[in-house]
Design an enzyme around this catalytic site. Structure first.
Site, PDB file in Angstrom:
ATOM      1  N   CYS A  72       0.831  -1.209   0.000  1.00 48.95           N
ATOM      2  CA  CYS A  72       0.000   0.000   0.000  1.00 48.95           C
ATOM      3  C   CYS A  72       0.872   1.270   0.000  1.00 48.95           C
ATOM      4  O   CYS A  72       1.636   1.483   0.937  1.00 48.95           O
ATOM      5  CB  CYS A  72      -0.898  -0.036   1.239  1.00 48.95           C
ATOM      6  SG  CYS A  72      -1.677   1.519   1.669  1.00 48.95           S
ATOM      7  N   CYS A 120       0.368   3.458   3.048  1.00 47.45           N
ATOM      8  CA  CYS A 120       0.974   2.838   4.236  1.00 47.45           C
ATOM      9  C   CYS A 120       2.480   3.079   4.239  1.00 47.45           C
ATOM     10  O   CYS A 120       3.064   3.364   5.292  1.00 47.45           O
ATOM     11  CB  CYS A 120       0.691   1.341   4.264  1.00 47.45           C
ATOM     12  SG  CYS A 120      -1.069   0.921   4.289  1.00 47.45           S
TER      13      CYS A 120
END
Length: 101
Positions: free
Chosen positions: A25, A28
């Site tokens: 991600c 992230c």
């Protein structure tokens, strides 16, 4: 194993920050240094636990985590604040300070 993580959080008497993330991600990945800074800032005051959602899907489901990154602050084993997405270290720190007050 998943049940153990939930039990561990429920036993925590103080304030705990939990992050659900995924290695793939991009949001992230941007949050990793922010979380590292917050973790260092609150060392000894509020533990920070990070869980890869791919490896902890049952745990994430049990907490209704539907997007990543998701941050949840627990106080006395109960969730008291949560948000998803990118945020600043200042915002995350401010929420932790509120929970610690």
């Amino acid at each position: 194993m998943e049940t153990e993580k939930i039990k561990q959080l429920e036993k925590e008497e103080g304030v705990v920050l939990v992050e659900f993330y995924a290695s793939w991600c991009p949001h992230c990945q941007k949050m990793m240094p922010v979380v590292d800074d917050v973790k260092a800032l609150f060392e000894g005051r509020a533990p920070v636990y990070q869980f890869d959602i791919d490896e902890n899907s049952e745990f994430a489901d049990s907490l209704d985590v539907n997007s990543i990154p998701t941050f949840i602050i627990f106080k006395g084993g109960e969730p008291v604040w949560r948000t998803s997405g990118e945020l600043s270290a200042d915002k995350l720190s401010a929420e932790l300070e509120k929970a610690l007050a």
